[in-house]
Design a protein around this motif. Structure first.
Motif, PDB file in Angstrom:
ATOM      1  N   GLY A  15      51.565  28.234  62.261  1.00  0.00           N
ATOM      2  CA  GLY A  15      52.291  27.808  61.122  1.00  0.00           C
ATOM      3  C   GLY A  15      51.593  28.359  59.856  1.00  0.00           C
ATOM      4  O   GLY A  15      52.105  28.079  58.954  1.00  0.00           O
ATOM      5  N   GLY A  16      50.543  29.061  60.289  1.00  0.00           N
ATOM      6  CA  GLY A  16      49.693  29.433  58.931  1.00  0.00           C
ATOM      7  C   GLY A  16      50.301  30.977  58.670  1.00  0.00           C
ATOM      8  O   GLY A  16      51.303  31.357  59.262  1.00  0.00           O
ATOM      9  N   SER A  17      49.601  31.516  57.719  1.00  0.00           N
ATOM     10  CA  SER A  17      49.788  32.746  57.203  1.00  0.00           C
ATOM     11  C   SER A  17      48.925  33.827  57.121  1.00  0.00           C
ATOM     12  O   SER A  17      47.728  33.473  57.053  1.00  0.00           O
ATOM     13  N   LEU A  18      49.355  35.171  57.320  1.00  0.00           N
ATOM     14  CA  LEU A  18      47.980  36.163  57.090  1.00  0.00           C
ATOM     15  C   LEU A  18      49.260  37.445  56.301  1.00  0.00           C
ATOM     16  O   LEU A  18      50.179  37.478  56.601  1.00  0.00           O
ATOM     17  N   ARG A  19      48.224  37.998  55.468  1.00  0.00           N
ATOM     18  CA  ARG A  19      48.862  39.545  55.154  1.00  0.00           C
ATOM     19  C   ARG A  19      47.734  40.630  55.524  1.00  0.00           C
ATOM     20  O   ARG A  19      46.838  40.606  55.513  1.00  0.00           O
ATOM     21  N   LEU A  20      48.732  41.448  56.144  1.00  0.00           N
ATOM     22  CA  LEU A  20      47.993  42.720  56.651  1.00  0.00           C
ATOM     23  C   LEU A  20      48.261  43.710  55.527  1.00  0.00           C
ATOM     24  O   LEU A  20      49.347  43.840  54.994  1.00  0.00           O
ATOM     25  N   GLY A  64      63.029  36.564  58.801  1.00  0.00           N
ATOM     26  CA  GLY A  64      62.729  35.317  58.170  1.00  0.00           C
ATOM     27  C   GLY A  64      61.425  34.747  58.039  1.00  0.00           C
ATOM     28  O   GLY A  64      61.221  33.866  57.382  1.00  0.00           O
ATOM     29  N   ARG A  65      60.494  35.382  58.858  1.00  0.00           N
ATOM     30  CA  ARG A  65      59.135  35.092  58.904  1.00  0.00           C
ATOM     31  C   ARG A  65      58.257  35.976  58.237  1.00  0.00           C
ATOM     32  O   ARG A  65      57.265  35.728  57.554  1.00  0.00           O
ATOM     33  N   PHE A  66      58.457  37.305  58.729  1.00  0.00           N
ATOM     34  CA  PHE A  66      57.630  38.315  58.171  1.00  0.00           C
ATOM     35  C   PHE A  66      58.480  39.337  57.112  1.00  0.00           C
ATOM     36  O   PHE A  66      59.245  39.363  57.154  1.00  0.00           O
ATOM     37  N   THR A  67      57.528  39.684  56.241  1.00  0.00           N
ATOM     38  CA  THR A  67      58.048  40.694  55.036  1.00  0.00           C
ATOM     39  C   THR A  67      57.246  41.945  55.135  1.00  0.00           C
ATOM     40  O   THR A  67      56.087  41.804  54.792  1.00  0.00           O
ATOM     41  N   ILE A  68      57.805  43.188  55.199  1.00  0.00           N
ATOM     42  CA  ILE A  68      57.170  44.284  54.991  1.00  0.00           C
ATOM     43  C   ILE A  68      57.407  44.809  53.450  1.00  0.00           C
ATOM     44  O   ILE A  68      58.556  44.606  53.192  1.00  0.00           O
ATOM     45  N   SER A  69      56.406  45.326  52.791  1.00  0.00           N
ATOM     46  CA  SER A  69      56.603  46.104  51.917  1.00  0.00           C
ATOM     47  C   SER A  69      55.486  46.946  51.417  1.00  0.00           C
ATOM     48  O   SER A  69      54.647  47.186  52.213  1.00  0.00           O
ATOM     49  N   ARG A  70      55.904  47.912  50.366  1.00  0.00           N
ATOM     50  CA  ARG A  70      54.991  48.896  50.132  1.00  0.00           C
ATOM     51  C   ARG A  70      54.753  49.088  48.644  1.00  0.00           C
ATOM     52  O   ARG A  70      55.489  48.744  47.771  1.00  0.00           O
ATOM     53  N   MET A  81      53.014  37.692  56.903  1.00  0.00           N
ATOM     54  CA  MET A  81      53.358  37.030  57.996  1.00  0.00           C
ATOM     55  C   MET A  81      53.157  35.573  57.768  1.00  0.00           C
ATOM     56  O   MET A  81      52.293  34.859  57.625  1.00  0.00           O
ATOM     57  N   ASN A  82      54.211  34.898  57.690  1.00  0.00           N
ATOM     58  CA  ASN A  82      54.503  33.409  57.588  1.00  0.00           C
ATOM     59  C   ASN A  82      54.859  32.702  58.822  1.00  0.00           C
ATOM     60  O   ASN A  82      55.466  33.193  59.725  1.00  0.00           O
ATOM     61  N   SER A  83      54.760  31.453  58.879  1.00  0.00           N
ATOM     62  CA  SER A  83      55.128  30.760  59.826  1.00  0.00           C
ATOM     63  C   SER A  83      54.666  31.391  61.244  1.00  0.00           C
ATOM     64  O   SER A  83      55.415  31.410  62.121  1.00  0.00           O
ATOM     65  N   GLU A  87      52.642  33.402  70.037  1.00  0.00           N
ATOM     66  CA  GLU A  87      53.385  34.742  70.423  1.00  0.00           C
ATOM     67  C   GLU A  87      53.278  35.716  69.520  1.00  0.00           C
ATOM     68  O   GLU A  87      53.492  36.952  69.765  1.00  0.00           O
ATOM     69  N   ASP A  88      52.863  35.483  68.327  1.00  0.00           N
ATOM     70  CA  ASP A  88      52.494  36.610  67.513  1.00  0.00           C
ATOM     71  C   ASP A  88      51.241  37.206  67.642  1.00  0.00           C
ATOM     72  O   ASP A  88      50.868  38.291  66.949  1.00  0.00           O
ATOM     73  N   THR A  89      50.215  36.581  68.509  1.00  0.00           N
ATOM     74  CA  THR A  89      49.209  37.327  68.678  1.00  0.00           C
ATOM     75  C   THR A  89      49.050  38.643  69.211  1.00  0.00           C
ATOM     76  O   THR A  89      49.619  38.729  70.313  1.00  0.00           O
ATOM     77  N   ALA A  90      48.335  39.393  68.723  1.00  0.00           N
ATOM     78  CA  ALA A  90      48.361  40.738  69.155  1.00  0.00           C
ATOM     79  C   ALA A  90      47.453  41.694  68.180  1.00  0.00           C
ATOM     80  O   ALA A  90      47.150  41.190  67.291  1.00  0.00           O
ATOM     81  N   VAL A  91      47.374  42.989  68.734  1.00  0.00           N
ATOM     82  CA  VAL A  91      46.749  43.808  67.835  1.00  0.00           C
ATOM     83  C   VAL A  91      47.853  44.529  67.041  1.00  0.00           C
ATOM     84  O   VAL A  91      48.907  44.974  67.716  1.00  0.00           O
ATOM     85  N   TYR A  92      47.594  44.334  65.957  1.00  0.00           N
ATOM     86  CA  TYR A  92      48.815  45.083  64.930  1.00  0.00           C
ATOM     87  C   TYR A  92      48.225  46.531  64.568  1.00  0.00           C
ATOM     88  O   TYR A  92      47.013  46.619  63.926  1.00  0.00           O
ATOM     89  N   TYR A  93      49.295  47.464  64.523  1.00  0.00           N
ATOM     90  CA  TYR A  93      48.928  48.765  64.195  1.00  0.00           C
ATOM     91  C   TYR A  93      49.722  49.319  63.129  1.00  0.00           C
ATOM     92  O   TYR A  93      51.015  49.227  63.110  1.00  0.00           O
TER      93      TYR A  93
END
Length: 115
Positions: A15-20, A64-70, A81-83, A87-93
């Protein structure tokens, strides 16, 4: 050459959020940028993609949960990345396609969603 440096991963509760963030240095030119992820025991998958004029696409599981921007002035792409779900656990590249020909990858950042 282009170098990509990701940041912002970590441990978050469901339910938490992170921003990469991913900063591109070098001659990145006109490009498409994206975020991929690889979960344990699974193949790498495209999460979200953004063109140089900010057209976006998403994998269905994150819509509806993630938003990409530049920010082209900063040569940076973000993934909000919200909510978050376990299953979102991963290494993000971070990924950059320059001129439709040259592909570059970041080193990856771990995202763990767990209580």
């Amino acid at each position: 050459q282009v170098q990509l440096v990701e940041s912002g991963g970590g441990l978050v509760q469901p339910g938490g959020s992170l921003r990469l963030s991913c900063v591109a240095s070098g001659d990145s030119g006109v490009n498409v940028m994206a975020w991929y992820r690889r979960a344990p025991g699974k193949q790498r998958e495209l999460v979200a993609r953004i063109t140089s004029d900010s057209r976006t696409t998403y994998v269905d599981s994150v819509k509806g949960r993630f938003t990409i921007s530049r920010d082209n002035a900063k040569n940076t792409v973000y993934l909000q990345m919200n909510s978050l779900k376990p299953e979102d656990t991963a290494v993000y590249y971070c990924y950059l396609l320059r001129g439709g020909i040259s592909i570059y990858w970041g080193q990856g950042t771990q995202v763990t969603v767990s209580s």
